[in-house]
Design a protein around this motif. Structure first.
Motif, short mmCIF file in Angstrom:
data_model
loop_
_atom_site.label_atom_id
_atom_site.label_comp_id
_atom_site.label_asym_id
_atom_site.label_seq_id
_atom_site.Cartn_x
_atom_site.Cartn_y
_atom_site.Cartn_z
N UNK A 55 0.83 -1.20 0.00
CA UNK A 55 0.00 0.00 0.00
C UNK A 55 0.87 1.26 0.00
N UNK A 56 1.95 1.23 0.78
CA UNK A 56 2.86 2.37 0.82
C UNK A 56 3.52 2.58 -0.55
N UNK A 61 4.09 5.27 -5.79
CA UNK A 61 4.08 5.13 -7.25
C UNK A 61 3.14 6.14 -7.89
N UNK A 62 1.97 6.30 -7.30
CA UNK A 62 1.00 7.27 -7.83
C UNK A 62 1.53 8.69 -7.74
N UNK A 76 -3.54 -1.17 -11.41
CA UNK A 76 -2.34 -1.27 -10.58
C UNK A 76 -2.75 -0.95 -9.15
N UNK A 77 -2.91 -1.97 -8.37
CA UNK A 77 -3.38 -1.88 -6.99
C UNK A 77 -2.31 -2.44 -6.06
N UNK A 78 -2.46 -2.28 -4.75
CA UNK A 78 -1.52 -2.94 -3.84
C UNK A 78 -1.47 -4.44 -4.05
N UNK A 79 -2.62 -5.04 -4.38
CA UNK A 79 -2.67 -6.48 -4.62
C UNK A 79 -1.87 -6.85 -5.87
N UNK A 108 9.76 -0.36 -7.72
CA UNK A 108 8.87 -0.67 -8.84
C UNK A 108 9.19 0.31 -9.96
N UNK A 109 9.48 -0.22 -11.13
CA UNK A 109 9.88 0.63 -12.25
C UNK A 109 9.12 0.23 -13.51
#
Length: 220
Positions: A55-56, A61-62, A76-79, A108-109
């Motif tokens: 979640x963090x 990322x957003x 693109x969700x935490x899941x 994450x890239x």
């Protein structure tokens, strides 16, 4: 769902930062995000949840995408980030760490820097590999992979650049990946072993519905 930036997206991001009790620097966000953050802080005087690392990372990322005048796809969700996560970097083959401020920390890239923050174009790699990749495209990375293997160019060894090129190939040329996947993965296996094959397939191939892990591995 919005295909481009909309004030509501900024407001929602600020609201989510407040909801999870995350600090937001008012000097580094636009007015929409700040308005959502203040509204969220008023609504949630006490943080409602302690965010998981997924979640963090989703919030971060957003925010990073918005600073680049881009948006993160709704899928693109935490899941989703948890699905593509792995314990070893597909580029450096080093175990990934979390919140240590070391080059081994996970990040994450986007695989293709010109592409969207969307499923199929995101990968989990170490911050060292992420920084080395920077704004380079597949052609630039492939050239570094064929350079002198002794010195580390741009922060990665020749073998590490080659692994990164393998990951980026699918995003740059999907048809080429389908044609060359067996040869590329066999060469990758010789130097990296099966452990890295699984790391590679989960980081790159698994998110792509039309070219899944099972399809790739069945060609070995």
């Amino acid at each position: 769902m919005f295909d481009e930036y909309h004030p509501e997206l900024g407001f929602d991001l600020g609201w989510d930062f407040a909801h999870y009790g995350r600090f937001l620097d008012p000097e580094k966000v636009n007015g929409d995000v700040l308005a959502g953050y203040h509204a969220g802080k008023a609504h949630f005087p006490i943080a409602q949840h302690r965010p998981t690392r997924y979640q963090a990372k989703w919030l971060q990322l957003r925010l990073s995408a918005m600073r680049r005048r881009r948006i993160v796809h709704a899928d693109v969700t935490p899941e989703y980030l948890q699905r593509i996560d792995y314990d070893v970097c597909a580029v450096t083959l080093q175990p990934l760490t979390h919140s240590t401020r070391a080059g081994t920390d996970w990040s994450v890239d986007r695989i293709n820097n010109d592409g969207a923050y969307a499923p199929g174009n995101l990968m989990v790699i170490s911050t060292r590999a992420n920084r080395a990749k920077g704004a380079r495209n597949y052609i630039e990375v492939a050239k570094l992979a064929h350079s002198n293997p002794r010195p580390a160019a741009g922060g990665l060894s020749c073998a590490e650049w080659a692994r990164l090129a393998c990951v980026m190939l699918g995003s740059e040329r999907r048809s080429t990946l389908a044609r060359l996947s067996r040869r590329s993965l066999l060469e990758f296996r010789k130097t990296a072993g099966w452990r890295s094959i699984f790391c590679f397939s989960k980081s790159c191939c698994f998110p792509c519905a039309d070219l899944g892990t099972e399809t790739i591995c069945s060609r070995l």
